[in-house]
Design an enzyme around this catalytic site. Structure first.
Site, PDB file in Angstrom:
ATOM      1  N   TYR A 259       0.861  -1.189   0.000  1.00 11.05           N
ATOM      2  CA  TYR A 259       0.000   0.000   0.000  1.00 11.05           C
ATOM      3  C   TYR A 259       0.891   1.231   0.000  1.00 11.05           C
ATOM      4  O   TYR A 259       2.037   1.192   0.487  1.00 11.05           O
ATOM      5  CB  TYR A 259      -0.902  -0.009   1.248  1.00 11.05           C
ATOM      6  CG  TYR A 259      -2.033  -0.994   1.091  1.00 11.05           C
ATOM      7  CD1 TYR A 259      -3.281  -0.573   0.656  1.00 11.05           C
ATOM      8  CD2 TYR A 259      -1.840  -2.349   1.314  1.00 11.05           C
ATOM      9  CE1 TYR A 259      -4.313  -1.471   0.467  1.00 11.05           C
ATOM     10  CE2 TYR A 259      -2.861  -3.260   1.129  1.00 11.05           C
ATOM     11  CZ  TYR A 259      -4.094  -2.813   0.701  1.00 11.05           C
ATOM     12  OH  TYR A 259      -5.114  -3.710   0.494  1.00 11.05           O
TER      13      TYR A 259
ATOM     14  N   HIS B 217     -10.276  -2.620  -1.690  1.00  4.78           N
ATOM     15  CA  HIS B 217     -11.100  -2.225  -0.534  1.00  4.78           C
ATOM     16  C   HIS B 217     -12.120  -1.163  -0.946  1.00  4.78           C
ATOM     17  O   HIS B 217     -11.784  -0.241  -1.712  1.00  4.78           O
ATOM     18  CB  HIS B 217     -10.240  -1.575   0.548  1.00  4.78           C
ATOM     19  CG  HIS B 217      -9.280  -2.484   1.218  1.00  4.78           C
ATOM     20  ND1 HIS B 217      -9.469  -2.959   2.489  1.00  4.78           N
ATOM     21  CD2 HIS B 217      -8.095  -2.986   0.802  1.00  4.78           C
ATOM     22  CE1 HIS B 217      -8.440  -3.726   2.826  1.00  4.78           C
ATOM     23  NE2 HIS B 217      -7.589  -3.758   1.823  1.00  4.78           N
TER      24      HIS B 217
ATOM     25  N   TYR C 141      -0.854 -10.380  -1.572  1.00  6.26           N
ATOM     26  CA  TYR C 141       0.312  -9.784  -0.883  1.00  6.26           C
ATOM     27  C   TYR C 141       0.395 -10.273   0.560  1.00  6.26           C
ATOM     28  O   TYR C 141      -0.618 -10.680   1.132  1.00  6.26           O
ATOM     29  CB  TYR C 141       0.223  -8.252  -0.912  1.00  6.26           C
ATOM     30  CG  TYR C 141      -0.965  -7.691  -0.149  1.00  6.26           C
ATOM     31  CD1 TYR C 141      -0.881  -7.442   1.216  1.00  6.26           C
ATOM     32  CD2 TYR C 141      -2.172  -7.428  -0.785  1.00  6.26           C
ATOM     33  CE1 TYR C 141      -1.963  -6.942   1.917  1.00  6.26           C
ATOM     34  CE2 TYR C 141      -3.254  -6.929  -0.093  1.00  6.26           C
ATOM     35  CZ  TYR C 141      -3.144  -6.687   1.256  1.00  6.26           C
ATOM     36  OH  TYR C 141      -4.224  -6.204   1.952  1.00  6.26           O
TER      37      TYR C 141
ATOM     38  N   ARG D 151      -2.593 -12.513   1.832  1.00  7.75           N
ATOM     39  CA  ARG D 151      -3.995 -12.158   1.582  1.00  7.75           C
ATOM     40  C   ARG D 151      -4.255 -12.303   0.082  1.00  7.75           C
ATOM     41  O   ARG D 151      -3.420 -11.900  -0.727  1.00  7.75           O
ATOM     42  CB  ARG D 151      -4.244 -10.692   1.957  1.00  7.75           C
ATOM     43  CG  ARG D 151      -4.072 -10.388   3.426  1.00  7.75           C
ATOM     44  CD  ARG D 151      -5.169  -9.449   3.877  1.00  7.75           C
ATOM     45  NE  ARG D 151      -6.457 -10.085   3.735  1.00  7.75           N
ATOM     46  CZ  ARG D 151      -7.607  -9.439   3.548  1.00  7.75           C
ATOM     47  NH1 ARG D 151      -7.616  -8.131   3.455  1.00  7.75           N
ATOM     48  NH2 ARG D 151      -8.751 -10.087   3.441  1.00  7.75           N
TER      49      ARG D 151
ATOM     50  N   HIS E 146      -7.308  -8.121  -3.761  1.00 11.07           N
ATOM     51  CA  HIS E 146      -8.614  -7.492  -3.531  1.00 11.07           C
ATOM     52  C   HIS E 146      -8.517  -5.981  -3.658  1.00 11.07           C
ATOM     53  O   HIS E 146      -7.430  -5.412  -3.586  1.00 11.07           O
ATOM     54  CB  HIS E 146      -9.134  -7.838  -2.130  1.00 11.07           C
ATOM     55  CG  HIS E 146      -8.183  -7.420  -1.045  1.00 11.07           C
ATOM     56  ND1 HIS E 146      -7.176  -8.243  -0.588  1.00 11.07           N
ATOM     57  CD2 HIS E 146      -8.042  -6.261  -0.364  1.00 11.07           C
ATOM     58  CE1 HIS E 146      -6.476  -7.617   0.345  1.00 11.07           C
ATOM     59  NE2 HIS E 146      -6.973  -6.404   0.496  1.00 11.07           N
TER      60      HIS E 146
END
Ligand code: BEZ
Ligand code: FE
Length: 304
Positions: A157, A219, A193, A214, A217
């Site tokens: 991120y 969010h 990730y 994970r 995806h």
């Protein structure tokens, strides 16, 4: 003078909270004492183990900053975040399923025009996301802010990067739904990730032979007046971690089929410049109220 044995000790500690003015706080503290004492009793916890736990929690707190939340991560990998989510969303009544907020909701969601590329400078496969927000009957909801955030092609991120403050947000934006409840944007296809493994939580994951991954995806936080705030992800079908998400956040209804496309234009009529992927997903909101969580790093006013 009472000579406490282990059972009497628990009763005494529970009673010590009897005069707590707020009944909910009293209930939560007394139940916490019961569960903690029960754990110590059932495990015959040793002094060394208790010291280790205190040290672990101390290191977890020390790892936190304005934009890094190791305690949320701990709650996530222990399944507590998903359990809190589950007990608070028992009856969906057809509303979109919820999942964890995660530790990377750090703010800086600037209102962005529909169609914008929110990962403009990042390498990766291009993706067009088209979506719509409705009520439970399918009526479009206009003017609704929708916050989006996702990881880059390397699985990070923006807020995890050392130059975040200078560079500002990337793969992070806010869209406002149009009169038909729609919003759409360009980005890159996110990848699966690992959660951060450079802190005590990651260390625990490694030491217990769990994997840290994970599934890929995006969010979404949809926050319409008069409706329950919706905190969720849309997962990419086919990801190899869908069945073993380290934070237990996957629900079947949240998995989207991502279409591979070669058309020269994207759905908004603009040029595609090569192959691209299409994510289509609609969100249904349930009437209600409440506040969406403030992004990490947002200063919340202290009680007067
Ligand atoms: C995330 O999806 O951003 C996330 C959620 C829980 C733990 C770590 C990351
Ligand atoms: Fe994520």
């Amino acid at each position: 003078m009472t000579q406490f044995n282990d059972a009497e000790l628990t009763t005494a500690v529970i009673r010590s909270f009897d005069q707590t003015p707020n009944p909910r706080v009293k209930f939560l503290l007394q139940e916490l004492v019961k569960s903690l004492h029960d754990y110590v009793r059932r495990t015959d916890l040793t002094f060394e183990e208790w010291d280790y736990a205190i040290d672990f929690l101390t290191r977890t707190g020390q790892k936190c900053t304005d934009i890094r939340q190791e305690f949320i991560l701990l709650s996530d990998v222990l399944g507590v975040s998903m359990l809190v989510d589950a007990v608070n969303h028992r009856n969906r009544d057809g509303a979109t399923e919820t999942t964890v907020l995660g530790p990377f909701y750090v703010g800086e969601h600037k209102v962005t025009p529909h169609g914008a590329d929110i990962s403009a400078s990042l390498p990766g496969e291009r993706m067009f996301v088209q979506s719509r927000v409705t009520d439970l009957k399918g009526k479009p909801l206009a003017g609704v802010p929708v916050d989006i955030w996702h990881a880059d092609d390397d699985g990070f991120y923006d807020s995890q990067k050392p130059d975040y403050t200078a560079q500002g947000p990337s793969s992070r934006a806010r869209f406002i739904t149009d009169a038909d409840g729609r919003f759409y944007f360009r980005t890159i296809v996110p990848c699966s990730y690992p959660i951060p493994t450079d802190g005590p939580v990651g260390q625990m994951i490694k030491q217990t032979n769990r994997h840290a991954m994970r599934p890929a995806h995006v969010h979404f936080l949809v926050n319409a007046k008069g409706y329950e705030p919706l905190i969720t992800h849309v997962f990419m079908d086919g990801d190899k971690y869908l069945d073993s998400d380290v934070v237990f956040g996957v629900k079947d209804e949240l998995i989207a089929t991502i279409e591979k496309r070669t058309d020269p234009v994207m759905p908004d009529g603009k040029s595609a410049d090569g192959p691209w992927s299409l994510m289509t997903y609609e969100f249904r909101l349930k009437p209600g109220g409440g506040m969406a969580p403030a992004p990490l790093g947002t200063k919340v006013a202290e009680d007067a």
